[in-house]
Write a protein that holds these residues in place. Structure first.
Motif: not given
Ligand code: 6R9
Length: 658
Positions: A486-487, A506, A522, A524
């Motif tokens: 994830t990071y 993110g 974000r 996303d």
């Protein structure tokens, strides 16, 4: 998102720190140079703010990246640092918490009182078989017992996992199961919006699904009727009768302190793991530096819930490790009236207020006349956290709450970072409305393109952290691989490039011509319109800069011609006429306003006027659900939504074409 984010908005207003505050500031400009010259030495010095039972031998062990160990070999007790040492230093009678219940009942808790309660709770947990390393779930309203329970866990080396009071059975039971919590601490209920709201029935159902739970400790808050099972114990019949002294044991600096779940956008919630020595060092230092905390005179108020990381670091660990006096409020900001917050500021003479953009925009919607009725002259510093703060909301906060006297610190950080990372220093930084400005001393944040190369001033891209920091998450509970994926796998060594490990936050960001950082939401959520990467934040800020708008959420919806098109959901300010033609005119006016402010590429295809927006319990707009509405899909996971009725309102407006 490809290489760059379009750079659409330009903000030129600047506000230097007030001279008297700058002259007496806790942290001044040389801190940046000192930390830049010797980052680990700088953090070692900050760790001396704490009381260590045994000194560390190494500041940072980064031999197994991305798994960090800070202050290795050191030993301390977190609760001792937050409570006992202040009593030992003669501050036992100092107020730690001015608690205000929603119905208006109050409690005043001194550091001596806190020591007694934390010791009793620690004794009870030990009697119930909780020992170092065990997990305890906490599902409480905003009552002092929440802080007491957290500190009691810390005191015996157990980990707490605080779950927002009001999360559903599903959300609670999956968190209990993931952490294999042995004990749950809850209450019969709490007060919200003027009435008791039950918690115990949710716990009963969740515990029925979690056979590993051995005991449920129940605080009596509302006095409402509760079902009683064989695992249940009343707090007042156990904790409040337990021995009032407890000897704190010193634990390793890397002893786990807590797990806190973040929902993320997809997949099951991530249990973010924090440990003790580094976490407390950064929580403590940032509270001292960013809020310029003066123990003799300040009254701090962080309006967050303890179920959010902000409550962990800036209600419990940061303020208490600094021996602060603070306000804790149980309820909602409009109960029994919309001036409740300002009444509390006046009543307790709050000097430093830390709140979220969502609340500031809500207050804007309610109108300037409400804060104007109250004496806010005690305030000297204002903070913001949780989302990008739109420049107009920042200006509103400054004028209507800070009365043009108080600096604003816009603090960027995450559950994962544990403490504040990017923020102005109130006595040093000349602030710009809407910018979190610069990384704190000892923090190395950067904005990079796809290849992890720093973008020049004026450029936009991804926010990353280039060096480990003391309060960084240590892993995702039970899932090291997901932690790496994830990071750490987007850039740097984890992505197979070079030896430097780079943390991917993110978030999108840009660095302006002066080097100041602007958080853009974000990644996303970034919209791709006719080949242009446009941030939701900039379009939202343009909408909020219109005098008729209080709040806006923007999403990219699939569009046959432009790939994605901008769809905006907008809450008008309280006095604005939105009926019939007036509403249509306002919508046209808003579309043109965005095009004028940011350029034609950012003109929304569609604007909907809505009464509310879907938000998480910590006040973040859930754009994912709005995208479902804009693309006319059924809604995805709504378990972290604060108020599910909101989506019905919005969806029905969409169907009627409003
Ligand atoms: C403390 C907290 C983290 C995410 C973060 C970012 C957003 C928080 C912000 C901000 C712009 C700020 N965020 N503070 N964005 N400016 N001052 O909020 O933790 O709940 O884990 O959320 O919140 O997107 O990545 P958490």
């Amino acid at each position: 998102m490809s290489e760059t984010l379009e750079n659409l908005s330009s903000e030129t207003r600047k506000f230097p720190p007030p001279a008297p505050l700058a002259a007496a500031a806790n942290v001044t400009a040389p801190a940046y140079d000192q930390a830049a010259a010797d980052r680990l030495g700088f953090w070692a010095e900050q760790a001396q703010r704490l009381s260590w039972a045994e000194p560390w031998t190494q500041v940072l062990d980064w031999s197994n990246p991305p798994f960090a160990k800070w202050f290795t070999g050191g030993k301390l007790n977190v609760a001792y640092n937050c409570v006992d040492r202040h009593v030992e230093a003669g501050h036992g009678d100092k107020v730690a918490i001015h608690w205000e219940g929603e119905p208006g009942d109050t409690r005043t808790i001194t550091y001596s009182d806190l020591l007694t309660s934390v010791s009793q709770a620690a004794n009870t947990l030990t009697e119930l078989g909780v020992s170092a390393g065990d997990r305890v779930a906490i599902y409480l309203p905003m009552i002092p017992e929440a802080a007491v329970a957290m500190l009691a866990c810390a005191r015996i080396g157990a980990m707490h996992s605080v779950v927002f009071g009001g999360f559903s059975v599903d959300a609670l039971s999956t968190r209990i199961t993931d952490a294999s919590a042995k004990v749950v601490i809850t209450a019969d209920g709490g007060y919200r919006r003027g009435k008791p709201s039950a918690l115990k029935p949710t716990v009963d159902e969740a515990v029925a699904r979690c056979p590993g739970v051995e005991h449920v400790l129940v605080v009596r808050r509302t006095g409402q009727e509760v079902a009683w099972g064989e695992k249940d114990l009343w707090w007042h019949e156990t904790v409040e009768r337990a021995a009032t002294t407890h000897k704190p044991e010193a634990f390793d600096a890397e002893q786990p302190l807590y797990i806190l779940y973040t929902s993320g956008t997809t997949g099951k919630p991530k249990g973010i793991l924090h440990t003790t020595g580094g976490y407390l060092t950064q929580a403590s230092y940032t509270f001292h530096a960013v809020f310029d905390h003066k123990p003799e005179s300040d009254v701090f108020w962080c309006t967050a819930d303890v179920g959010w990381v902000t409550g962990h670091s800036y209600i419990v660990y940061g303020p208490l490790s600094n021996g602060a006096t603070q306000v804790m409020y149980e309820g909602t900001p409009d109960t029994p009236h919309k001036g409740r917050f300002w009444e509390i500021v006046d009543k307790y003479r709050v000097t430093v207020l830390y709140t979220a953009p969502t609340l500031i925009r809500t207050m804007m919607k309610w109108g300037d006349d409400i804060p104007a009725k109250y004496d806010l002259s005690s305030l000297r510093l204002l903070g913001s956290v949780g989302e990008p703060i739109n420049p107009e909301a920042w200006m509103w906060y400054r004028a209507n709450v800070g009365r043009d006297r108080c600096p604003i610190v816009d603090t960027w950080w995450q559950t994962e970072t544990g403490g504040i990372m990017i923020s102005p220093l109130p006595g040093v930084t000349e602030t710009k409305p809407g910018s979190a400005m610069t990384p704190l001393p000892g923090i190395s944040a950067d904005v990079v393109d796809d290849t992890a190369t720093s973008v020049p001033n004026g450029g936009g891209g991804f926010l990353v952290l280039r060096e480990p920091w003391p309060s960084m998450l240590r892993t995702i509970w039970g899932d090291d691989q997901r932690f790496i994926d994830t990071y750490w796998s987007r850039f740097g060594a984890g992505a197979g490039h070079g030896d430097e490990w780079v943390y991917f936050a993110g978030d999108g960001a840009k660095r302006d011509e002066d080097g100041a950082l602007w958080l853009l939401g974000r990644v996303d959520d970034v919209m791709l319109v006719s080949g242009h990467n446009i941030s939701t934040t900039e379009v939202e800020s343009a909408l909020v800069s219109h005098p008729s708008v209080a709040e806006a959420a923007v999403v990219g919806a699939t569009d046959p011609t432009t790939g994605q098109a901008i769809v905006a959901f907008t809450i008008p300010r309280g006095n604005v006429d939105t009926e019939g033609e007036a509403g249509e005119r306002l919508i046209q006016d808003l579309r043109n306003h965005v095009a004028r402010t940011l350029g034609p590429i950012a003109k929304p295809r569609q604007i909907m006027l809505v009464p509310e927006l879907p938000k998480t319990r910590s006040g973040k707009i859930m754009r994912r659900l709005l995208r479902d509405v804009a693309e006319r899909r059924s809604l995805g996971d709504v378990t972290t939504l604060q108020d599910s009725a909101v989506m019905d309102l919005i969806s029905s407006g969409m169907k009627s074409g409003k």
